[in-house]
Write a protein that holds these residues in place. Structure first.
Motif: not given
Lengths: 304, 263, 325
Positions: A114-115, A118-119, A121-122, A125, A226
């Motif tokens: 998940l890290v 989502n990393g 992803l961030t 964007n 992502y």
């Protein structure tokens, strides 16, 4: 298209797809062999490999261009970077958890996944990033079946990597140590094998393969995002299980089998591409229920 | 004495290694039998076959005149065979009492509905579980002050007793003890002998133990079987086993020279 | 402190546990919290009411998943599937077949139980890693099926779900649903507590802590695991059913892997297996994004990092170890 050409085309597609699955499945199976853990984050290493490949390609674009050489270099860079990342993850997240209850280490692996997801992803964007190597669409025709050079390069590279791995495992000292650790970790330690080193090398190799697969996928399909690791992670796991978890030739066999199954499966009326994933997951569940040791796996009598 | 447990021609192998070879073995009801042998002889594997965790490649096991081989481990326990483990395996982060209560699970039946609605039958059953577990703890000599403590925080000797209580809570006809004396002091071993004898006499439970302390074995057993390299090489009363040349050789041949000298 | 070892007495939370050490004190605390929850809609306004309703929904689902993960120790990565089954059962039966909402509930629950039996039956005996991936696959299968079948409305889902009437009370406003979910959550808590302190609850713990020893004590571990999985399915489907009528429209995106991980985070952040912790975890998972609203997608990263840190340093969540289940 006649039936044979259709089937032959699917055969080609299946082998190409299977190469991806096999490369990622190999990493899964190798890591499982030495630490008896299914690394959930493995699929995300593939995704990271795709992004690193994208970055690497932009980097070398100025010097060697974005054609075959550029892509090859990107693959190499990606393998190094992702391999290294794999080792870092192992040291930080998994090594401290090896004595913890099973559930805890599984959740940790999920957390790492998940890290990573989502990393990225961030950072991106959530956008799909286009990767544009200039490899052209040329290829050749065999009796109505079109095979392009990209596909050959892909399958070829995958084959070379797998061969390299196979030789590493069977011919080198590290390879032997790896096999020893996967059979009996405690005994290996007693025999003087540096188990931590072996684990690190295994993670490096497995992650590097995933990274290579990711870069190749980015170059082949032209897009990276992502979430692309999620599905491949599941498929690679399926492939590893089909072939027999813990078995390296099994992972290769399983990967190709799954690729072919999917390729031919989507031609079955009613299945089509939306249901392709459901088809694969169903295969996974069926294999686990009826033949959990897969095609080449050894049956475990793990008891007291 | 009726044969309670009977193994016939049991053969077990893993990945090319033969662990048990044509083992014939009997335990009579209401007796204390010991299984001894050098390290690696296959004793724990034999236990695992009896309890259903390993499936032998050939042979048969019958208990109380029932065929045991097709049964899963939990069914074997329900049939009346209970065990302790070589390395004490109490449930971590659970109290002593909760550990022993696990033994009563297979003798009771309340499910989710009974639990959610606190049905009278369920409440009565909870009482019974608790009462029986307390009785087992008292029987093995674990005091009330320890019942609510985390089981793994107890002194080693007490943990072993809790494990025995837990096994007794399953209301077995046969109790398998895997090296119950390992790590005990001399005094604790004496208490163990007394406990095992009481298990046989007061609870009418047959006992089969694997043990390395040959002095203890000879003191307590009515019959002794010797396992070496997967086969039974001798069987009989303690006196005869001690004098048996094959047995002495088996021990001298291994690292257990000390044990042989103790004989 | 190394991960995996028993947690020593912790910091501020530990002090809280020592303050509330008698049943009387705990009773007062519970009464206070209940009082706050009852007046919340009046006190905090409509927006907060909607958020709190969502938190209560997550509480119900987290309690259900807690039985699967926290009690029985089964890592279920596809819990959203049961949530989906409940929601879609209600959606389909009310819109396509015109059923009364209350009549659909038993069917929704039954459908989820059946799904749990079919998936769990053959797979619960697999080792935990495999099971995790199988449940993940199951979750995906349900989502993809929902997205591609006509009866589930394909990608657009189902809309226009009628909101129910109960003895003349039309449950339609946010505050109405708030109280419905509050009651459901309380029931969910009571059921969980009763289960935890029962023969079945103990069996789950035995199986979770040492499967083989549990089996040696005569416990049928597959049956015990299946019970947990099916009960979890019941919680999930009830949550889904009321979710459907609350939103009046459902679509496949609500039942993705991301959703399953959020439920899992609620269970873990609070402390696997401990009910007060699970409730807290659910509230954190729902309220934190509100607080971190400005961070956009960054907040999921924060959650993920938080989860990782908790696993490495406090594997039993942020609730103190040793507190009452």
């Amino acid at each position: 298209m006649t039936l044979t050409t259709l089937l032959a085309q699917q055969l080609v597609n299946g082998l190409v797809l299977g190469s991806f699955y096999a490369l990622v499945a190999l990493g899964y199976t190798m890591v499982f062999g030495v630490v008896k853990l299914l690394n959930f984050a493995h699929g995300d290493l593939y995704m990271i490999g795709a992004f690193v490949g994208f970055l690497a390609l932009s980097l070398v674009a100025g010097t060697v261009g974005t054609s075959w050489l550029g892509v090859a270099m990107s693959i190499l860079l990606s393998m190094l970077a992702v391999g290294f990342l794999g080792v870092v993850i192992e040291r930080i997240a998994y090594a401290p958890m090896l004595k913890a209850p099973r559930l805890s280490i599984l959740i940790t692996a999920l957390a790492v996944s998940l890290v990573l997801q989502n990393g990225v992803l961030t950072l991106t964007n959530g956008q799909v990033v286009a990767m544009s190597p200039t490899l052209g669409f040329a290829g050749f025709d065999i009796g109505g079946v079109f095979i392009n050079y990209k596909q050959i390069a892909l399958a070829g590279t995958a084959a070379i990597l797998m061969l390299g791995l196979e030789m590493f495992v069977s011919r080198t000292q590290y390879g032997r140590a790896m096999r020893a650790v996967s059979v009996d970790k405690d005994m290996s330690e007693l025999m003087g094998i540096d188990v931590n080193r072996v684990i690190a090398v295994t993670f490096f190799a497995g992650s590097a393969l995933a990274g290579a697969a990711g870069t190749m996928a980015g170059a082949y399909y032209g897009s990276v995002w992502y979430f692309m690791g999620f599905l491949i992670g599941l498929k690679a796991f399926t492939a590893a299980v089909i072939g027999g978890i813990g078995s390296i030739p099994g992972a290769m066999l399983g990967g190709l089998t799954l690729g072919l199954l999917e390729s031919f499966g989507t031609q079955i009326p009613g299945i089509g591409s939306e249901w392709k994933d459901v088809f694969s997951f169903s295969v996974l569940i069926l294999v686990l229920v009826f033949k959990p040791t897969g095609l080449l796996g050894k049956s475990e009598q793990e008891r007291m | 004495m009726a044969a309670l447990l009977h193994l016939n021609g049991v053969t077990l192998g893993f990945a090319g290694n033969i662990v048990l070879q044509g083992v014939d073995f009997t335990v009579d009801a209401g007796t204390i039998t010991s299984l001894i042998g050098p390290n690696g002889a296959g004793k724990t594997s034999l236990f695992n076959c009896i309890t259903g965790f390993y499936k032998p490649q050939s042979g048969s096991i019958s208990f109380d005149r029932r065929a045991m081989l097709p049964l899963k481990p939990f069914q074997v326990t329900r049939a009346g065979i209970a065990r302790t483990f070589q390395n004490v395996r109490l449930f971590r982060q659970m109290s002593v009492l909760e550990n022993v209560m696990s033994g009563q699970h297979c003798r009771t039946s309340a499910g989710a509905i009974g639990a959610i609605f606190h049905l009278p039958a369920q409440q009565r059953e909870e009482e019974k579980i608790r009462a029986h577990s307390v009785e087992c703890l008292r029987f093995v000599g674990v005091g009330q002050d320890e019942w609510e403590r985390d089981a793994t925080t107890l002194a080693y000797g007490h943990q072993r007793r809790v494990e025995i209580a837990r096994a007794l809570a399953t209301e077995p006809k046969l109790l398998l003890l895997d090296e119950p004396a390992a790590g005990l002091t001399k005094g604790e071993k004496g208490e163990l002998v007394e406990l095992i004898t009481r298990i046989r006499d007061e609870r009418k439970v047959a006992v089969l133990l694997i043990e390395h302390d040959t002095g203890l074995v000879m003191r307590i057993s009515e019959r002794v079987s010797v396992l070496d390299h997967g086969t039974i090489i001798a069987e009989g009363i303690p006196k005869d086993i001690q004098a048996n040349p094959k047995v002495i050789e088996a021990y001298l041949g291994a690292e257990d020279a000390e044990a042989a000298l103790a004989l | 402190m190394a991960a995996g070892k028993l947690d020593p007495r912790p910091d501020a939370w530990g002090r809280l546990a020592t303050i509330l050490d008698t049943p009387a004190k705990r009773g007062v605390a519970i009464a206070l919290i209940l009082a706050v929850m009852v007046v919340a809609p009046m006190a905090f306004g409509q927006y907060a009411t909607v958020i709190l309703t969502n938190a209560l929904l997550y509480t119900i689902l987290a309690l259900g998943l807690n039985i699967v993960v926290g009690y029985a120790g089964l890592l279920d990565l596809g819990y959203a599937a049961f949530f989906a089954v409940g929601a879609y059962a209600v959606g389909i039966l009310t819109t396509t077949f015109g059923w009364n909402f209350w009549a659909t509930i038993p069917l929704a629950v039954l459908a989820a139980m059946l799904a749990g039996l079919i998936i769990g039956g053959p797979t619960l005996r697999l080792r935990s890693d495999y099971l995790a991936i199988v449940t993940l696959g199951f979750g995906e299968i349900v989502r993809i099926a929902a997205r591609n079948l006509d009866i589930t409305g394909k990608a657009s889902g189902i809309s226009g779900i009628e909101q129910p009437w109960l003895f003349g009370w039309h449950i339609a406003r946010p505050v109405d649903f708030y109280y419905v979910f509050l009651v459901l959550a309380i029931i969910g808590i009571l059921v969980s507590v009763r289960l935890a302190n029962s023969r079945l609850g103990r069996a789950w713990l035995y199986v979770r802590h040492d499967e083989d020893a549990a089996e040696a004590m005569g416990i049928n571990r597959v049956r015990v695991k299946l019970a947990a999985y099916v009960i979890g399915a019941i919680y999930g489907s009830i949550g889904g059913a009321f979710f459907a009528v609350n939103l009046t429209a459902i679509s496949p995106e609500s039942f993705s892997f991301k959703q399953s991980t959020l439920f899992l985070m609620a269970v873990i952040l609070g402390g696997m297996g401990k009910i007060p912790g699970v409730i807290l975890g659910a509230f954190i998972v729902v309220l934190a994004p509100e607080v971190l609203r400005d961070f956009g997608s960054f907040r999921y990263l924060i959650f993920a990092v938080g989860l990782l840190l908790i696993m490495l340093y406090r594997p039993s969540g942020i609730w103190p170890a040793g507190s009452k289940r």
